[in-house]
Design a protein around this motif. Structure first.
Motif, PDB file in Angstrom:
ATOM      1  N   VAL A 169       1.609   4.753  -3.972  1.00  0.00           N
ATOM      2  CA  VAL A 169       1.660   4.775  -5.435  1.00  0.00           C
ATOM      3  C   VAL A 169       1.746   6.215  -5.929  1.00  0.00           C
ATOM      4  CG1 VAL A 169       0.458   2.593  -5.796  1.00  0.00           C
ATOM      5  CG2 VAL A 169      -0.878   4.675  -5.481  1.00  0.00           C
ATOM      6  N   PRO A 170       2.497   6.450  -7.013  1.00  0.00           N
ATOM      7  CA  PRO A 170       2.577   7.804  -7.575  1.00  0.00           C
ATOM      8  C   PRO A 170       1.310   8.132  -8.354  1.00  0.00           C
ATOM      9  CG  PRO A 170       3.840   6.276  -8.918  1.00  0.00           C
ATOM     10  CD  PRO A 170       3.341   5.496  -7.747  1.00  0.00           C
ATOM     11  N   PRO A 171       1.008   9.410  -8.541  1.00  0.00           N
ATOM     12  CA  PRO A 171      -0.219   9.784  -9.242  1.00  0.00           C
ATOM     13  C   PRO A 171      -0.143   9.528 -10.750  1.00  0.00           C
ATOM     14  CG  PRO A 171       1.070  11.735  -8.712  1.00  0.00           C
ATOM     15  CD  PRO A 171       1.760  10.580  -8.057  1.00  0.00           C
ATOM     16  N   GLY A 172      -1.209   8.956 -11.304  1.00  0.00           N
ATOM     17  CA  GLY A 172      -1.297   8.769 -12.750  1.00  0.00           C
ATOM     18  C   GLY A 172      -0.118   8.032 -13.339  1.00  0.00           C
ATOM     19  N   MET A 173       0.526   8.654 -14.329  1.00  0.00           N
ATOM     20  CA  MET A 173       1.675   8.046 -14.992  1.00  0.00           C
ATOM     21  C   MET A 173       3.007   8.480 -14.378  1.00  0.00           C
ATOM     22  SD  MET A 173       0.575   5.957 -17.201  1.00  0.00           S
ATOM     23  CE  MET A 173       2.161   5.655 -17.956  1.00  0.00           C
ATOM     24  N   ALA A 174       2.963   9.238 -13.289  1.00  0.00           N
ATOM     25  CA  ALA A 174       4.198   9.685 -12.638  1.00  0.00           C
ATOM     26  C   ALA A 174       4.921   8.500 -12.001  1.00  0.00           C
ATOM     27  CB  ALA A 174       3.888  10.746 -11.586  1.00  0.00           C
ATOM     28  N   CYS A 175       6.188   8.704 -11.654  1.00  0.00           N
ATOM     29  CA  CYS A 175       7.004   7.655 -11.028  1.00  0.00           C
ATOM     30  C   CYS A 175       7.734   8.231  -9.815  1.00  0.00           C
ATOM     31  CB  CYS A 175       8.035   7.114 -12.018  1.00  0.00           C
ATOM     32  SG  CYS A 175       7.332   6.291 -13.465  1.00  0.00           S
ATOM     33  N   PHE A 176       8.071   7.373  -8.867  1.00  0.00           N
ATOM     34  CA  PHE A 176       8.869   7.797  -7.728  1.00  0.00           C
ATOM     35  C   PHE A 176      10.339   7.971  -8.111  1.00  0.00           C
ATOM     36  CE2 PHE A 176       5.597   5.581  -4.858  1.00  0.00           C
ATOM     37  CZ  PHE A 176       4.935   6.776  -4.616  1.00  0.00           C
ATOM     38  N   LYS A 233      10.389   1.668  -5.200  1.00  0.00           N
ATOM     39  CA  LYS A 233      10.619   1.414  -6.618  1.00  0.00           C
ATOM     40  C   LYS A 233       9.994   2.530  -7.441  1.00  0.00           C
ATOM     41  CE  LYS A 233      12.683  -2.588  -6.048  1.00  0.00           C
ATOM     42  NZ  LYS A 233      14.092  -2.800  -6.437  1.00  0.00           N
ATOM     43  N   ALA A 234      10.125   2.445  -8.743  1.00  0.00           N
ATOM     44  CA  ALA A 234       9.633   3.517  -9.606  1.00  0.00           C
ATOM     45  C   ALA A 234       8.127   3.688  -9.526  1.00  0.00           C
ATOM     46  CB  ALA A 234      10.068   3.264 -11.051  1.00  0.00           C
ATOM     47  N   ARG A 235       7.391   2.564  -9.501  1.00  0.00           N
ATOM     48  CA  ARG A 235       5.940   2.646  -9.593  1.00  0.00           C
ATOM     49  C   ARG A 235       5.228   2.367  -8.271  1.00  0.00           C
ATOM     50  NH1 ARG A 235       3.203   5.222 -12.692  1.00  0.00           N
ATOM     51  NH2 ARG A 235       1.545   3.708 -12.929  1.00  0.00           N
ATOM     52  N   TYR A 236       5.959   2.062  -7.222  1.00  0.00           N
ATOM     53  CA  TYR A 236       5.319   1.824  -5.924  1.00  0.00           C
ATOM     54  C   TYR A 236       6.356   1.873  -4.812  1.00  0.00           C
ATOM     55  CZ  TYR A 236       7.256  -2.816  -5.117  1.00  0.00           C
ATOM     56  OH  TYR A 236       8.122  -3.861  -4.859  1.00  0.00           O
ATOM     57  N   ALA A 237       5.860   1.954  -3.583  1.00  0.00           N
ATOM     58  CA  ALA A 237       6.711   1.835  -2.396  1.00  0.00           C
ATOM     59  C   ALA A 237       5.918   1.097  -1.331  1.00  0.00           C
ATOM     60  CB  ALA A 237       7.131   3.206  -1.893  1.00  0.00           C
ATOM     61  N   ILE A 238       6.613   0.345  -0.495  1.00  0.00           N
ATOM     62  CA  ILE A 238       5.974  -0.341   0.630  1.00  0.00           C
ATOM     63  C   ILE A 238       6.365   0.380   1.909  1.00  0.00           C
ATOM     64  CG2 ILE A 238       5.847  -2.472   1.968  1.00  0.00           C
ATOM     65  CD1 ILE A 238       6.125  -4.047  -0.559  1.00  0.00           C
ATOM     66  N   LEU A 239       5.343   0.735   2.688  1.00  0.00           N
ATOM     67  CA  LEU A 239       5.554   1.533   3.896  1.00  0.00           C
ATOM     68  C   LEU A 239       5.259   0.714   5.142  1.00  0.00           C
ATOM     69  CD1 LEU A 239       3.573   4.718   2.744  1.00  0.00           C
ATOM     70  CD2 LEU A 239       5.994   4.200   2.338  1.00  0.00           C
ATOM     71  N   ALA A 240       6.094   0.895   6.145  1.00  0.00           N
ATOM     72  CA  ALA A 240       5.822   0.272   7.434  1.00  0.00           C
ATOM     73  C   ALA A 240       4.669   1.005   8.103  1.00  0.00           C
ATOM     74  CB  ALA A 240       7.065   0.325   8.319  1.00  0.00           C
ATOM     75  N   GLU A 241       4.038   0.338   9.052  1.00  0.00           N
ATOM     76  CA  GLU A 241       2.925   0.944   9.782  1.00  0.00           C
ATOM     77  C   GLU A 241       3.398   2.218  10.480  1.00  0.00           C
ATOM     78  OE1 GLU A 241      -0.690  -0.538  12.726  1.00  0.00           O
ATOM     79  OE2 GLU A 241       1.147  -1.718  12.554  1.00  0.00           O
ATOM     80  N   GLY A 242       2.673   3.316  10.268  1.00  0.00           N
ATOM     81  CA  GLY A 242       3.010   4.585  10.901  1.00  0.00           C
ATOM     82  C   GLY A 242       3.868   5.503  10.063  1.00  0.00           C
ATOM     83  N   ALA A 243       4.444   4.993   8.949  1.00  0.00           N
ATOM     84  CA  ALA A 243       5.279   5.830   8.087  1.00  0.00           C
ATOM     85  C   ALA A 243       4.413   6.879   7.392  1.00  0.00           C
ATOM     86  CB  ALA A 243       6.001   4.983   7.051  1.00  0.00           C
TER      87      ALA A 243
END
Length: 351
Positions: free
Chosen positions: A311-318, A282-292
Motif C-alpha cells: 500500500v502507498p503511504p497516506g494519500m499517495a498513489c502508486f 493498481k493506484a491504491r494497492y499492489a499484490i505481491l508474490a511471496e518473496g517479491a
C-alpha cells in the motif's frame, strides 16, 4: 487538523475519525452538494475542498505512520469485519442483512441519525485489504474454515476455494454460498424496494444485496456522487424501515469498503511501484508474490497469507487515480460502519 497531527496510535486516529466524521467528512459533501446547486459558488467549493484535502492528508499521514510497525493487518480501535460478521450470521433468527457497496462511515452516521437510533447502534469495523469489492464482499461471508487462495489472472485476479475451486470473486458464487451455509434468501435491493408486501413465508435470514450506486457513480464522476449521496442515504433509511415492517426485529447494514474523495485542490503524490515485481499493480494497492521485494509497506493478504498487499503511504498513489478511489489504507477506506437497527428502537413513521 491539529488534533489529527497530535495522534500517535491507530486507536487515537480511529477515535478521532469516528468522532469527527459527521463534522468533517459529512459536512464537506453536504456543503459541496449544496453549493453545486447554486451558481457562482465555485470559490466556496474550492475553499471547502482545499480544507478537506488538508484534513485528509494530515489524518492519513499520521495513520500510516502508526501502521508502519504492524506486521499483520489488524489495528487497535476497530475489530476486523470478518470477526463481526461471524456473529451476525449466527445471530438469533429472524434477521435481515443489507449489503452495500462502498458505504463510508459518515454516510452510516447520517442513516443512524435519520432512523433515530442510539449511538451504540453504529460501530466502526476494520475492512479487509485491499479495499476492493471482490475482497470486501468475500470478507462479509460466514466462511467458518473455508480456506481461500488468490489466483493471478485478468483484471485483479480471483479468490478461489482451496477445497472446491469455486470463484468467490463472482457475486453468484457468494450468494450461493450464503444460501448453502446459512440458508439465506437473497433478494436484490430493487426487488425489495418494489415489493408491495413481504415474502411468505418470511425467510429466517434475508440478505438484500446489489446496492452499487455509490460505487458506480463515484467511479464515473465523483461530483455526480456528491450531489446524489443524500438520495442513496435516504434510500437505505427507507429500506431498513421497510424490512422492520415486514417483520424483521433486527436489520444489519454491512459494507465492503469505504472510499476517499480528492479534488483539483488536492494532488496526491505518486510513488511508483515496479510493475514487474507485482502480480497486480493498481493506484491504491499492489499484490505481491511471496518473496517479491518492493520499497513499500506490505501486509499479508488476510484472505490468503501466501501473498502480500502493498500500500502507498497516506494519500499517495502508486499511479495516478481519479478523485474517487478505494483499495488502499486511508482511514476513510478501511474504517467501515456496522449498523444494527432494532425494531423497538425505531419510532413509527406516520405518512
Amino acid at each position: 487538523i491539529e488534533k489529527a497531527r497530535a495522534c500517535t496510535t491507530t486507536e487515537e486516529v480511529v477515535r478521532l475519525y469516528v468522532g469527527y466524521a459527521g463534522r468533517v467528512d459529512r459536512a464537506h459533501w453536504r456543503l459541496v452538494a449544496d453549493a453545486a446547486r447554486e451558481s457562482d459558488l465555485e470559490e466556496v467549493v474550492a475553499v471547502a475542498n482545499r480544507a478537506y484535502g488538508e484534513y485528509l492528508t494530515s489524518l492519513n499521514s499520521v495513520f500510516f505512520e502508526a501502521l508502519r510497525g504492524f506486521d499483520a493487518w489488524a489495528i487497535g480501535g476497530a475489530p476486523a469485519i470478518t470477526d463481526i460478521v461471524a456473529g451476525v450470521w449466527s445471530g438469533r433468527r429472524p434477521f435481515a442483512v443489507v449489503i452495500v457497496d462502498a458505504l463510508r462511515y459518515d454516510c452510516a452516521l447520517d442513516i443512524r441519525e435519520r432512523l433515530h437510533l442510539p449511538e451504540s447502534a453504529l460501530a466502526p469495523a476494520l475492512a479487509c485489504i485491499p479495499t476492493r469489492t471482490w475482497v470486501g464482499m468475500t470478507a462479509l461471508l460466514p466462511r467458518g474454515g473455508e480456506e481461500l487462495r488468490y489466483e493471478p489472472g485478468p483484471g485483479e485476479g480471483r479468490l478461489r476455494s482451496a477445497k472446491t475451486g469455486a470463484n468467490f470473486s463472482d457475486r453468484q458464487t457468494r450468494l450461493q454460498f450464503l444460501r448453502e451455509r446459512v440458508g439465506a434468501t437473497c433478494m436484490e435491493i430493487k426487488e425489495a424496494e418494489d415489493a408491495p408486501r413481504p415474502p411468505k413465508p418470511l425467510p429466517d435470514v434475508l440478505c438484500v444485496f446489489g446496492h452499487e450506486t455509490i460505487d458506480s457513480l463515484g467511479h464515473d464522476n465523483a461530483s455526480d456522487l456528491i450531489r446524489h449521496l443524500h438520495v442513496e442515504v435516504e434510500r437505505l433509511v427507507n429500506l431498513v424501515g421497510k424490512l422492520h415492517k415486514w417483520g424483521y426485529p433486527e436489520v444489519h447494514l454491512l459494507t465492503d469498503h469505504g472510499f476517499v474523495m480528492t479534488s483539483d485542490e488536492m494532488a496526491p503524490a505518486v510513488v511508483p511501484i515496479p510493475a514487474d515485481r507485482a502480480l497486480v499493480a493498481k493506484a491504491r494497492y499492489a499484490i505481491l508474490a511471496e518473496g517479491a521485494v518492493v520499497d513499500a509497506k506490505a501486509f499479508p493478504f488476510p484472505l490468503d497469507p501466501t501473498v502480500r498487499v502493498a500500500v502507498p503511504p497516506g494519500m499517495a498513489c502508486f499511479k495516478e487515480e481519479k478523485s474517487f478511489a478505494h483499495g488502499g489504507v486511508a482511514v476513510q477506506e478501511v474504517v467501515i460502519p456496522h449498523l444494527v437497527s432494532c425494531k423497538e428502537t425505531v419510532p413509527e413513521r406516520v405518512g
